[in-house]
Design an enzyme around this catalytic site. Structure first.
Site, PDB file in Angstrom:
ATOM      1  N   LEU A 121       0.828  -1.199   0.000  1.00 50.54           N
ATOM      2  CA  LEU A 121       0.000   0.000   0.000  1.00 50.54           C
ATOM      3  C   LEU A 121       0.864   1.251   0.000  1.00 50.54           C
ATOM      4  O   LEU A 121       0.383   2.345  -0.168  1.00 50.54           O
ATOM      5  CB  LEU A 121      -0.925  -0.002   1.218  1.00 50.54           C
ATOM      6  N   ARG A 122       2.161   1.061   0.241  1.00 50.47           N
ATOM      7  CA  ARG A 122       3.158   2.130   0.179  1.00 50.47           C
ATOM      8  C   ARG A 122       3.025   3.153   1.289  1.00 50.47           C
ATOM      9  O   ARG A 122       3.649   4.204   1.233  1.00 50.47           O
ATOM     10  CB  ARG A 122       3.124   2.842  -1.187  1.00 50.47           C
TER      11      ARG A 122
ATOM     12  N   ASP B  54       0.912  -9.800  -5.507  1.00 52.41           N
ATOM     13  CA  ASP B  54       2.218  -9.169  -5.244  1.00 52.41           C
ATOM     14  C   ASP B  54       2.216  -7.727  -5.739  1.00 52.41           C
ATOM     15  O   ASP B  54       3.188  -7.238  -6.324  1.00 52.41           O
ATOM     16  CB  ASP B  54       3.362  -9.962  -5.882  1.00 52.41           C
TER      17      ASP B  54
END
Lengths: 320, 435
Positions: free
Chosen positions: B72-73, B314
């Site tokens: 999700l950064r 991924d």
């Protein structure tokens, strides 16, 4: 991305990025075109006006003296304006991306980029970017990218072989040395196969061979004496300093003993075999001075032919 | 809120349901799945009066997808993606639960960070987020994290994302400590020395293109180490992103000797191999690398047979600047949340697998690995539901992707399978009718 990006819609050369996938006709066409340019060099006025008014940018992201100089001479003999840029890695550390650099130079009305880059495939990225931004008229010539390709070197090597041996289809050619890291070797192998050389050998210790090398259509030899038996052409590769000691090779001395080209080993090749090297040479490491300067060596003619071949490539891409 | 999903074909692999049926939802939970007659609605449970009806004619109704790896950064890489953008991508992809790896900045090695992430992700239209905590502090492989505290904060397992633990003593102790509390350890098997500087599978393609190779033994040697330590410590082990035929065999052999191990594969690796690097396409730069065609075929077969337990996206959004570079400089990874379903369907169609088997690999099977209750349409379960049209074209383009990451090797392609709507605990998180 199915079409080979270096060909235009008519199957003609738009860029020169790799020799892989180019037909025998295209390769022979370049070599044929180079013939008269070799004669230009013999004249008192060594210039032809084929690229007059065109701007050639030598875009070197990696150091090189010889290749850059020969490209510069070739472009100047074609009457082009030449701009040399040594960008090195420092511009990357300043934060400018490769494509930003390309965009800026393209805005200066470049007609051709001659690109050297440490990353395999970088010239493709540039060519694809130019196409995606409507500037496919700017030609890209690969002057060496990572381990991938060095097509003008491969072509000048083919020119040299043809000059001395005439017929590719009867030759046995050995490529000796650091194939793993060599863009030159890859370009040579593709060209030799396309031009119909029936036996291509690579000679190196296992640490300097890519694991998939046999799939490239070559015979692999670990024993240099076996590999050199009866060959017509010996193409030596440069061994980079940083690879001489460490996990790839124990020492330059041991490398020279087993893989250096000495007069003794050369005697196993055909009596009229020629010896080539892309330069710069490491004397006493991959090649003995007695061979480098000996009667079989065509290393300096390679350099001369290199200018004619680069003139041929540039004029075919951008000539009016 | 009471919802009636009618006229659809329900596939709920966990309960063996694969038939025309209706789904009834109340208060965010599944009330029941009824029907099964060739035509006509299922009977509503007694007293059920829907306030909303979803017409699923021509569609498959299945549990929301459970994704074992979606970056999700957040925190740290908000220029690449934000929780909002990636949650929109999840919902548009039919994903209702996801595990996020700990390679954020800072890494997920502190309970406060995990609590913050869980808190930020609590909106009703957001997928359930299951953080994988860092196994070692800052993923450095030196000191253990406070696993028990992290678990209380919401971590469901502990791992290292793509960063290996070099020190095998630390790795063994981390496994022992995790086993003490019954926690799962998730590891990606790649020996960092054999993979050093490598950017592509070591083989014919890397030799030809002049790309530094990562040999298969980089995976198998790391697997051997990890599997031996798992046997020694008895930890529950999950291996992420298996990439090679040899790797699958080793995991199967370990399982046969009684080691408690599961594994997953990334959806790109089911469809692509090193040949797809083409002319140095940076979108095909992935970690682990795309391997040979024979490895890809083994992954496809292994997932079908169950030797590989689950399929994940991924999901790794990467900004254009980090992808529009030469291949070896490009950051690895591909966006995947919105491709997981269509690529699962593509795999199923090409392998001629029953849809129920294929959907199990992205619903109940990963849910079991996560140890959460989801991935089913059982009565009483959270109403996480995906309704999709398996035949509708899904165009993968910069414009259609909701993820901030537009980095996918499938860019410009048209795949089959489009999500019509996604429900998360009965909340309409995505409505494709208006998309």
């Amino acid at each position: 991305m199915n079409r080979n990006p270096q060909l235009n819609a008519h199957g003609e050369l738009q860029h020169l990025i790799t020799l892989e996938g180019l037909s025998r006709e295209i390769l022979q066409g370049i070599l044929d075109t180079a013939e008269p340019f070799a004669e230009v060099a013999e004249r008192e006025v060594k210039k032809v006006p084929l690229l007059r008014g065109k701007s050639v940018f030598n875009l070197f992201f990696e150091n090189s003296t010889r290749t850059r100089t020969t490209f510069e001479i070739a472009a100047k003999r074609l009457s082009a304006d030449v701009i040399n840029l040594n960008i090195n890695t420092s511009s990357a550390s300043k934060g400018e991306s490769l494509l930003d650099t390309v965009d800026n130079l393209a805005a200066m009305q470049a007609d051709m980029f001659v690109v050297r880059h440490a990353s395999s495939g970088a010239p493709y990225l540039i060519a694809q970017h130019l196409a995606a931004t409507g500037r496919e008229h700017i030609h890209v010539v690969n002057a060496g990218d990572g381990r991938h390709a060095h097509p003008t070197q491969g072509l000048l090597d083919m020119y040299t072989i043809r000059h001395y041996k005439k017929d590719f289809t009867r030759l046995t050619v050995a490529v000796v040395g650091d194939v793993l890291h060599s863009r030159v070797a890859r370009s040579q192998i593709h060209a030799l196969r396309t031009l119909g050389v029936p036996e291509i050998r690579v000679i190196a210790p296992r640490t300097l061979l890519p694991s998939g090398v046999a799939d490239m259509g070559v015979r692999v030899f670990q024993d240099m004496k076996e590999g050199l038996k009866g060959v017509d052409v010996v193409m030596m590769l440069r061994l980079q300093n940083e690879r001489m000691q460490g996990a790839l090779l124990p020492s330059p001395q041991e490398y020279f003993k087993y893989y250096g080209l000495t007069p003794d080993k050369l005697r196993l090749a055909k009596p009229d075999a020629i010896v080539m090297h892309p330069g710069p040479m490491n004397r006493g490491i991959e090649i003995d001075s007695a061979v480098a300067d000996g009667s079989h060596s065509v290393i300096l003619p390679q350099v001369t032919f290199g200018i004619a071949v680069r003139m041929a490539v540039m004029s075919m891409l951008a000539g009016s | 809120m009471k919802i009636h999903i009618r006229n659809g074909h329900v596939i709920d692999p966990a309960n063996g349901i694969d038939r025309a049926a209706d789904v009834f939802i109340a208060k965010g939970k599944i009330v029941g799945v009824t029907g099964g007659n060739p035509r006509g609605d299922g009977a509503a449970p007694p007293g059920f009066e829907a306030n909303a009806t979803i017409d699923a004619t021509g569609c498959i109704v299945c549990p929301g997808l459970v994704d074992l790896s979606a970056r999700l950064r957040e925190p740290g890489f908000e220029y690449r993606a934000t929780l909002e953008s990636e949650m929109a991508a999840a919902a548009a992809g039919g994903v209702t639960s996801l595990a996020c790896p700990p390679d954020t900045d800072p890494t997920l090695d502190e309970p406060g960070l995990v609590e913050m992430l869980k808190h930020r992700a609590r909106l009703p239209e957001f997928a359930h987020v299951y953080p994988v905590g860092a196994l070692t502090i800052n993923l450095e492989g030196k000191r253990l994290t406070e696993m028990a505290e992290l678990a209380e904060a919401g971590c469901i397992a502990f791992g290292q994302a793509n960063t290996p633990v070099l020190d095998t003593q630390v790795l063994m102790r981390a496994m022992q400590y995790a086993a003490t509390f019954g926690f799962s350890v998730w590891l990606q098997a790649q020996d960092p020395y054999l993979a050093k500087n490598g950017v592509a599978h070591d083989g014919e393609i890397s030799a030809r293109l002049g790309l530094a190779g990562i040999p298969v033994v980089a995976e198998t040697i790391a697997l051997a180490t990890i599997l031996h330590l798992a046997r020694e410590t008895g930890v529950r082990l999950h291996l992420t992103r298996i990439s090679s035929a040899d790797g699958i065999e080793m995991v199967a052999a370990a399982r046969a000797t009684g080691i408690d191990v599961t594994c997953d594969v990334a959806v790109h690796h089911l469809h692509l191999c090193d040949q797809d690097i083409g002319f140095f396409n940076p979108h095909a730069r992935l970690d682990p690398p795309l391997r040979a065609a024979a490895d890809r075929d083994a992954l496809r077969a292994g997932l079908a047979s169950g030797a590989i337990n689950a399929l994940c996206s991924d999901h790794t959004p990467v900004d254009d600047d980090a992808k529009q570079t030469p291949f070896d400089e490009a950051e690895p990874g591909a966006t995947g949340l919105e491709l997981l379903l269509p690529l699962t369907l593509k795999w199923a169609a090409e392998m001629q697998l029953p849809l129920a088997t294929a959907l199990a690999r992205v619903t109940i099977d990963p849910a079991r690995i996560l140890g959460i209750g989801g991935g089913t349409l059982s009565a009483g379960a959270a109403a996480d539901v995906c309704v999709f049209d398996p035949q509708a074209p899904a165009r993968i383009s910069r414009e259609t992707l909701k993820s901030q990451g537009k980095n996918t090797p499938f860019l410009g392609q048209e795949l089959k399978g489009r999500v019509r709507c996604t429900l998360i605990e009965g909340h309409l998180a995505y409505d494709g009718a208006f998309a």
